[in-house]
Design an enzyme around this catalytic site. Structure first.
Site, PDB file in Angstrom:
ATOM      1  N   ALA A  73       1.490   7.897  -7.071  1.00 17.45           N
ATOM      2  CA  ALA A  73       2.863   8.230  -7.486  1.00 17.45           C
ATOM      3  C   ALA A  73       2.960   8.278  -9.015  1.00 17.45           C
ATOM      4  O   ALA A  73       3.574   9.186  -9.579  1.00 17.45           O
ATOM      5  CB  ALA A  73       3.859   7.221  -6.912  1.00 17.45           C
ATOM      6  N   GLY A  84       0.977   3.411  -2.436  1.00 16.15           N
ATOM      7  CA  GLY A  84       0.410   4.479  -3.261  1.00 16.15           C
ATOM      8  C   GLY A  84       0.993   4.553  -4.647  1.00 16.15           C
ATOM      9  O   GLY A  84       1.325   5.639  -5.133  1.00 16.15           O
ATOM     10  N   SER A  85       1.106   3.410  -5.321  1.00 14.39           N
ATOM     11  CA  SER A  85       1.708   3.429  -6.656  1.00 14.39           C
ATOM     12  C   SER A  85       0.836   4.205  -7.651  1.00 14.39           C
ATOM     13  O   SER A  85       1.367   4.860  -8.544  1.00 14.39           O
ATOM     14  CB  SER A  85       1.973   2.008  -7.155  1.00 14.39           C
ATOM     15  N   SER A  86      -0.487   4.179  -7.456  1.00 14.63           N
ATOM     16  CA  SER A  86      -1.354   4.895  -8.408  1.00 14.63           C
ATOM     17  C   SER A  86      -1.174   6.407  -8.292  1.00 14.63           C
ATOM     18  O   SER A  86      -1.089   7.108  -9.299  1.00 14.63           O
ATOM     19  CB  SER A  86      -2.829   4.565  -8.144  1.00 14.63           C
ATOM     20  N   GLY A 126       0.789  -1.228   0.000  1.00 13.61           N
ATOM     21  CA  GLY A 126       0.000   0.000   0.000  1.00 13.61           C
ATOM     22  C   GLY A 126       0.821   1.278   0.000  1.00 13.61           C
ATOM     23  O   GLY A 126       0.549   2.207   0.759  1.00 13.61           O
ATOM     24  N   ASP A 175      -2.520  11.080  -0.688  1.00 14.11           N
ATOM     25  CA  ASP A 175      -1.449  10.355  -1.382  1.00 14.11           C
ATOM     26  C   ASP A 175      -0.883  11.171  -2.543  1.00 14.11           C
ATOM     27  O   ASP A 175       0.324  11.150  -2.809  1.00 14.11           O
ATOM     28  CB  ASP A 175      -1.949   8.972  -1.848  1.00 14.11           C
TER      29      ASP A 175
HETATM   30  O1  PMV Z   1      -4.997   2.489   1.638  1.00 11.96           O
HETATM   31  P1  PMV Z   1      -4.174   3.718   1.466  1.00 11.96           P
HETATM   32  O2  PMV Z   1      -2.764   3.550   1.930  1.00 11.96           O
HETATM   33  O3  PMV Z   1      -4.250   4.274   0.091  1.00 11.96           O
HETATM   34  O4  PMV Z   1      -4.791   4.818   2.463  1.00 11.96           O
HETATM   35  C1  PMV Z   1      -6.135   5.203   2.438  1.00 11.96           C
HETATM   36  C2  PMV Z   1      -6.377   6.315   3.412  1.00 11.96           C
HETATM   37  C3  PMV Z   1      -7.822   6.736   3.551  1.00 11.96           C
HETATM   38  O5  PMV Z   1      -7.866   7.806   4.498  1.00 11.96           O
HETATM   39  C4  PMV Z   1      -8.662   5.599   4.095  1.00 11.96           C
HETATM   40  C5  PMV Z   1      -8.423   7.191   2.225  1.00 11.96           C
HETATM   41  C6  PMV Z   1      -8.005   8.572   1.765  1.00 11.96           C
HETATM   42  O6  PMV Z   1      -8.120   8.837   0.560  1.00 11.96           O
HETATM   43  O7  PMV Z   1      -7.584   9.400   2.583  1.00 11.96           O
END
Ligand code: PMV
Length: 295
Positions: free
Chosen positions: A93, A89-91, A87, A134
């Site tokens: 990035a 955040g490759s999308s 998790g 992200d």
């Molecule tokens: O699952 P991840 O690492 O992309 O994190 C999501 C975080 C959330 O707060 C649940 C969603 C968001 O867009 O902030």
């Protein structure tokens, strides 16, 4: 002419889920990056074997080319330091790296906020939900205090954050976890508002503690944040087990990181306890992800 740019992955430190509803969060970047290379071509072509969902690249190019009235006859190639399985955040990035590559290629200057705004549009278009944290991490780098939709994006000066990251072995789908929580909130709004208000207090304290390198306090806040994530119903037995194991092994504190439902947990660990904490994660059935953070 060929241009090559990159953007880093991220890890949520505090405030996930609450940040979807107008509250703040704190996110940090990891050293692993995604690279995007662009050159002129006879036709539009994407060569991105590591990208899980190509729509992030396609939509970014479409919105950029529409906005700046440039053509899309381009060959776009991507390279990655990390698997989209984790998790990190490759999308987001790849979205930010694509915007940077396009702005370099067409020599169109963009501020960080403009990059963020365009990237966030792409995420909302494809996922329908999301705070944009992200995209902000990939755009600004380092550790940032962030409020929903980029209302506040504040870089924090955080040094020597010693995190041990454990992967629970299950890939979680962020959008469906967020949507599932949303439907539960509809039925008992006041219960969830209370939890979000409590998470907000933790985030505000964590902001100060991170700047002051108050590791003990940060650890306590992580434990508290994890409890509220359990109350939100987004943790799993495996994540809970891993978090408990690292605390028993001497970590300052631990919590799940991101949407939950699997994926990663993070723990803040004193230098002399790293080995012990790492073995405790493995014993609990997790996998250690070796990445530097706060880059
Ligand atoms: O699952 P991840 O690492 O992309 O994190 C999501 C975080 C959330 O707060 C649940 C969603 C968001 O867009 O902030």
């Amino acid at each position: 002419m060929k241009v090559k740019t990159s953007a880093p992955g991220k890890l949520m430190l505090f405030g996930e889920h609450a940040v979807v509803y107008g509250y703040p969060c704190i996110v940090t970047t990891v050293e692993s990056r995604i690279y995007v290379e662009i050159e002129k071509s006879e036709q539009f072509k994407i060569d991105a074997p590591q990208v899980k969902d190509l729509r992030f690249v396609e939509k970014t190019i479409e919105l950029f080319c529409d906005k700046y009235k440039v053509d899309n006859k381009l060959l776009i190639k991507t390279y990655s330091d990390f698997s989209s399985q984790y998790g990190f955040g490759s999308s987001s990035a790849v979205t930010v790296a694509t915007i940077r590559a396009l702005s370099d290629f067409y020599k169109i200057e963009m501020s960080k906020k403009e990059i963020f705004d365009l990237g966030y549009k792409v995420v909302l278009y494809i996922q329908g939900v999301g705070s944009g944290f992200d995209i902000a991490a990939a755009t600004y780098g380092g550790t940032i205090y962030f409020v929903t939709g980029g209302k506040v994006i504040e870089p924090l000066s955080v040094k020597n954050l010693s995190l041990v990251i454990g992967y629970s072995g299950v890939k979680a789908d962020t959008a469906s976890i967020v949507k599932n929580l949303e439907s539960r909130i509809h039925n008992s709004e006041s219960k969830y508002t209370k939890i979000f208000e409590n998470i907000k207090k933790i985030v505000e304290q964590a902001k100060v503690s991170l700047i002051n390198s108050d590791w003990k306090k940060i650890g306590e806040l992580m434990n508290q944040n994890h409890k509220f994530l359990q109350e939100l119903g987004v943790s799993t037995d495996k994540l809970d087990k891993m978090c408990q194991a690292v605390v028993d092994a001497g970590a300052f504190g631990a919590k799940l990181s991101g949407a939950g439902g699997g994926d990663c947990m993070i723990s803040l660990v004193p230098e002399n306890k790293i080995k012990k904490v790492e073995s405790s994660i493995i014993k609990a059935g997790g996998e250690i992800l070796n990445v530097k953070t706060n880059i």
